[in-house]
Motif scaffolding. Sequence first.
Motif, PDB file in Angstrom:
ATOM      1  N   GLU A  25      25.872   9.300 -19.062  1.00 33.06           N
ATOM      2  CA  GLU A  25      26.548   8.167 -19.735  1.00 33.06           C
ATOM      3  C   GLU A  25      27.404   7.417 -18.980  1.00 33.06           C
ATOM      4  OE1 GLU A  25      28.597   8.605 -23.853  1.00 33.06           O
ATOM      5  OE2 GLU A  25      29.999   9.003 -22.218  1.00 33.06           O
ATOM      6  N   PHE A  26      27.174   6.208 -19.005  1.00 35.32           N
ATOM      7  CA  PHE A  26      27.895   5.131 -18.143  1.00 35.32           C
ATOM      8  C   PHE A  26      28.634   4.442 -19.069  1.00 35.32           C
ATOM      9  CE2 PHE A  26      24.639   5.869 -15.092  1.00 35.32           C
ATOM     10  CZ  PHE A  26      25.100   5.771 -13.781  1.00 35.32           C
ATOM     11  N   ALA A  27      29.859   4.282 -18.685  1.00 36.89           N
ATOM     12  CA  ALA A  27      30.522   3.325 -19.650  1.00 36.89           C
ATOM     13  C   ALA A  27      31.475   2.313 -18.748  1.00 36.89           C
ATOM     14  CB  ALA A  27      31.855   4.241 -20.693  1.00 36.89           C
ATOM     15  N   ASP A  28      31.277   1.170 -19.109  1.00 31.95           N
ATOM     16  CA  ASP A  28      31.884   0.075 -18.325  1.00 31.95           C
ATOM     17  C   ASP A  28      31.489   0.449 -16.622  1.00 31.95           C
ATOM     18  OD1 ASP A  28      32.997  -1.339 -20.189  1.00 31.95           O
ATOM     19  OD2 ASP A  28      34.952  -0.224 -20.393  1.00 31.95           O
ATOM     20  N   ASN A  29      30.268   0.584 -16.328  1.00 33.60           N
ATOM     21  CA  ASN A  29      29.505   0.703 -15.135  1.00 33.60           C
ATOM     22  C   ASN A  29      29.790   1.887 -14.487  1.00 33.60           C
ATOM     23  OD1 ASN A  29      27.909  -0.792 -13.265  1.00 33.60           O
ATOM     24  ND2 ASN A  29      29.525  -1.521 -12.199  1.00 33.60           N
ATOM     25  N   TYR A  30      30.537   2.881 -15.051  1.00 35.36           N
ATOM     26  CA  TYR A  30      30.741   3.924 -14.330  1.00 35.36           C
ATOM     27  C   TYR A  30      30.457   5.357 -15.070  1.00 35.36           C
ATOM     28  CZ  TYR A  30      33.085   1.913 -10.533  1.00 35.36           C
ATOM     29  OH  TYR A  30      33.142   1.195  -9.461  1.00 35.36           O
ATOM     30  N   VAL A  31      29.981   6.371 -14.511  1.00 31.21           N
ATOM     31  CA  VAL A  31      29.615   7.594 -15.261  1.00 31.21           C
ATOM     32  C   VAL A  31      30.784   8.453 -15.876  1.00 31.21           C
ATOM     33  CG1 VAL A  31      28.554   9.929 -14.821  1.00 31.21           C
ATOM     34  CG2 VAL A  31      28.004   8.044 -13.331  1.00 31.21           C
ATOM     35  N   THR A  32      30.603   8.721 -17.332  1.00 36.64           N
ATOM     36  CA  THR A  32      31.535   9.313 -17.935  1.00 36.64           C
ATOM     37  C   THR A  32      31.023  10.742 -18.246  1.00 36.64           C
ATOM     38  OG1 THR A  32      30.906   8.166 -19.794  1.00 36.64           O
ATOM     39  CG2 THR A  32      32.919   7.335 -18.677  1.00 36.64           C
ATOM     40  N   LYS A  33      29.815  11.053 -18.592  1.00 37.57           N
ATOM     41  CA  LYS A  33      29.267  12.082 -18.892  1.00 37.57           C
ATOM     42  C   LYS A  33      28.084  12.529 -17.913  1.00 37.57           C
ATOM     43  CE  LYS A  33      31.164  12.766 -23.371  1.00 37.57           C
ATOM     44  NZ  LYS A  33      32.001  11.407 -23.673  1.00 37.57           N
ATOM     45  N   GLN A  34      27.850  13.398 -17.714  1.00 38.35           N
ATOM     46  CA  GLN A  34      26.667  13.847 -16.872  1.00 38.35           C
ATOM     47  C   GLN A  34      26.151  15.248 -17.239  1.00 38.35           C
ATOM     48  OE1 GLN A  34      27.101  12.835 -12.646  1.00 38.35           O
ATOM     49  NE2 GLN A  34      26.105  14.903 -11.988  1.00 38.35           N
ATOM     50  N   ILE A  35      24.778  15.366 -17.413  1.00 39.99           N
ATOM     51  CA  ILE A  35      24.052  16.729 -17.656  1.00 39.99           C
ATOM     52  C   ILE A  35      23.042  16.819 -16.683  1.00 39.99           C
ATOM     53  CG2 ILE A  35      22.875  17.984 -19.132  1.00 39.99           C
ATOM     54  CD1 ILE A  35      23.730  15.819 -21.375  1.00 39.99           C
ATOM     55  N   GLU A  36      23.073  18.081 -15.913  1.00 36.53           N
ATOM     56  CA  GLU A  36      21.952  18.315 -15.051  1.00 36.53           C
ATOM     57  C   GLU A  36      21.198  19.594 -15.139  1.00 36.53           C
ATOM     58  OE1 GLU A  36      23.744  18.731 -11.276  1.00 36.53           O
ATOM     59  OE2 GLU A  36      25.042  17.090 -11.349  1.00 36.53           O
TER      60      GLU A  36
END
Length: 86
Positions: A25-36
């Motif tokens: 999940e990118f918000a304003d160009n940066y990752v805020t949440k990540q699932i691997e």
Amino acid sequence: MMMDKVYIKKEGESAEGEWGTFYFEFADNYVTKQIEVYPAKVIYLDENNPEEGEHMLGDQPLDQLDFDSSDRITAEEFYQLWNNRK
């Protein structure tokens, strides 16, 4: 101010050489949440939990990464997985 959110799904290799599926999940160009998602485990990372073992929340801006339009998913697809975390 409303953040512009983008959701990405990409298959690839982790820094440790493990093959998996990555959701961002990118918000304003940066990752805020990540699932691997790996065969034996699932890693959930966010701004409150930016690392787990060798896994770290992405720090590269979206506009510098190699994603194309076919990598985009909906917020619903992302949150179906995110909301399953324990």
